[in-house]
Write an enzyme that holds these catalytic residues in place. Structure first.
Site, mmCIF file in Angstrom:
data_model
loop_
_atom_site.group_PDB
_atom_site.id
_atom_site.type_symbol
_atom_site.label_atom_id
_atom_site.label_comp_id
_atom_site.label_asym_id
_atom_site.label_seq_id
_atom_site.Cartn_x
_atom_site.Cartn_y
_atom_site.Cartn_z
ATOM 1 C CE LYS A 36 -10.400 -11.020 4.918
ATOM 2 N NZ LYS A 36 -11.416 -10.334 4.101
ATOM 3 C CD GLU A 73 -9.775 -8.460 1.854
ATOM 4 O OE1 GLU A 73 -9.923 -9.628 1.470
ATOM 5 O OE2 GLU A 73 -10.501 -7.920 2.722
#
Length: 224
Positions: free
Chosen positions: A151, A89
């Site tokens: 995200k 991420e």
């Protein structure tokens, strides 16, 4: 399907201890959470505890601001995978994005994606820092860079996920990329609203869950 299988259980505070990471792993196994999200220094420890479970390990890289060099992000991502991370991420480079330097934004993301191959890559937009047009442009770049998830938030900015921004993201990317909604989601009812809006993953903060005593509600059965 159980809602717990949509959960990304997160512990990213800078003072996190090894004991807290171990506890996080045990909770993730107990509730059958899909993935935990942690800082890269703890990946070897978490990977050891979760190796015989269904819960994956996601490592953040270049956190929390995304403003470091692409080369540094690539190195950290590759090392995290070597240590046992199954997902990566990263935060989009907000400075480049706000400067309209879209080529550099794309290169930053695509270089990391190229380095990690088939490993899942999530890109954090930090929606509280962006206007609608910037969110749309960031989504378009992520689609072009072949990321796996967009995200909403890192948890380190001034706001978390919103249904309005989530719907903007969904309208822009359609089904090209999955959505991970994170921030200000603390109970089953709120989580269900995001699933109905088209998200595929719900970020849930481990520290917040202990304060609200609502972590167990996310393992209740749902038809989503």
């Amino acid at each position: 399907m159980y809602l717990s299988q949509y959960i990304e259980y997160t512990l990213l505070k800078p003072t996190t201890t090894e004991r807290e990471i171990i506890d996080l792993c045990y909770e993730a196994i107990e509730h059958n959470y899909h993935v935990i999200c942690i800082n890269s220094s703890f990946v070897p420890l978490a990977a050891q505890f979760l190796k015989d479970s269904n819960t994956k390990v996601c490592s953040v890289i270049g956190f929390p601001f995304g403003a470091m060099s692409t080369q540094a992000k690539v190195f950290e991502a590759k090392k995290a995978i070597e240590d046992g991370a199954q997902e990566i991420e990263m935060v989009i480079n907000l400075g480049f994005l706000r400067s309209k330097n879209y080529v550099s934004v794309f290169k930053d993301i695509s270089d990391v994606k190229s380095a990690i191959g088939d490993t899942t890559l999530k890109v954090v937009l930090e929606i509280s820092e962006l206007n609608k047009n910037e969110i749309v442009k960031a989504c378009e770049i992520c689609v072009d860079a072949n990321v796996d998830y967009i995200k909403t938030s890192s948890g380190f900015s001034k706001g978390g996920a919103t249904l309005t921004a989530t719907k903007i993201i969904k309208k822009t990317i359609k089904d090209a990329v999955k959505i991970d909604a994170c921030g200000d989601i603390v109970d089953l009812e709120t989580g269900m609203k995001y699933l109905e809006a088209g998200v595929h993953r719900i970020g849930f903060d481990a520290i917040l869950s202990k304060k609200t005593k609502k972590a167990k509600t996310i393992s209740y059965k749902t038809t989503a």
